[in-house]
Design a protein around this motif. Sequence first.
Motif, mmCIF file in Angstrom:
data_model
loop_
_atom_site.group_PDB
_atom_site.id
_atom_site.type_symbol
_atom_site.label_atom_id
_atom_site.label_comp_id
_atom_site.label_asym_id
_atom_site.label_seq_id
_atom_site.Cartn_x
_atom_site.Cartn_y
_atom_site.Cartn_z
ATOM 1 N N MET A 1 34.245 34.937 32.246
ATOM 2 C CA MET A 1 34.720 36.135 32.461
ATOM 3 C C MET A 1 36.205 36.482 32.879
ATOM 4 S SD MET A 1 33.162 37.834 35.879
ATOM 5 C CE MET A 1 31.578 37.217 35.692
ATOM 6 N N PHE A 55 29.002 35.053 42.666
ATOM 7 C CA PHE A 55 29.294 36.123 41.702
ATOM 8 C C PHE A 55 29.611 35.496 40.378
ATOM 9 C CE2 PHE A 55 32.240 39.386 40.258
ATOM 10 C CZ PHE A 55 31.780 40.637 40.830
ATOM 11 N N LYS A 79 33.570 39.807 47.729
ATOM 12 C CA LYS A 79 32.796 40.381 47.048
ATOM 13 C C LYS A 79 33.629 41.566 46.480
ATOM 14 C CE LYS A 79 28.176 39.231 48.205
ATOM 15 N NZ LYS A 79 26.703 39.833 48.914
ATOM 16 N N VAL A 83 34.639 42.236 42.716
ATOM 17 C CA VAL A 83 34.283 43.291 41.594
ATOM 18 C C VAL A 83 35.742 43.917 41.298
ATOM 19 C CG1 VAL A 83 33.746 45.605 42.121
ATOM 20 C CG2 VAL A 83 32.255 43.882 42.941
ATOM 21 N N THR A 86 37.156 41.553 38.336
ATOM 22 C CA THR A 86 36.283 41.651 37.115
ATOM 23 C C THR A 86 36.030 42.938 36.512
ATOM 24 O OG1 THR A 86 34.237 41.512 38.217
ATOM 25 C CG2 THR A 86 35.497 39.359 37.801
ATOM 26 N N LYS A 88 33.278 44.093 37.228
ATOM 27 C CA LYS A 88 31.540 43.978 37.217
ATOM 28 C C LYS A 88 31.272 44.907 38.428
ATOM 29 C CE LYS A 88 28.122 40.530 37.896
ATOM 30 N NZ LYS A 88 27.984 38.781 37.942
ATOM 31 N N ASP A 89 30.485 45.800 38.292
ATOM 32 C CA ASP A 89 29.849 46.491 39.320
ATOM 33 C C ASP A 89 28.839 46.060 39.589
ATOM 34 O OD1 ASP A 89 29.222 48.416 41.139
ATOM 35 O OD2 ASP A 89 29.590 50.237 39.594
ATOM 36 N N ILE A 90 28.546 45.449 41.038
ATOM 37 C CA ILE A 90 27.400 44.850 41.445
ATOM 38 C C ILE A 90 26.697 45.698 42.293
ATOM 39 C CG2 ILE A 90 28.158 42.572 41.501
ATOM 40 C CD1 ILE A 90 28.560 42.790 44.532
#
Length: 92
Positions: A1, A55, A79, A83, A86, A88-90
């Motif tokens: 990632m 994560f 967290k 986000v 990266t 990356k939308d959690i």
Amino acid sequence: MEVKNANAGTLESGDIMIQIKPSTEEGIHIDLNSTVAYQFGEQIKQVIEDTLKEFGLTQVAVEAIDKGALDCTIKARVKTAAVRATGKDIWA
């Protein structure tokens, strides 16, 4: 990632500033500066490391400046920084 520089948090009392950076070294490397490091330093580092592993980040450098944050605040800041680092939308 893929990871880029990102941060979250403030330097206010009861908060923590987390900065995540890409690392060429294996593992999670945490540089902690805390007003309560003597009593809670290992716990703070463990919360940061566990949250990053959940994560999916296992090769990053973290700079943490803590002003007495609770574990729930530390997790939220890590967290958020992850986000941002990266993309990356959690929460979607």
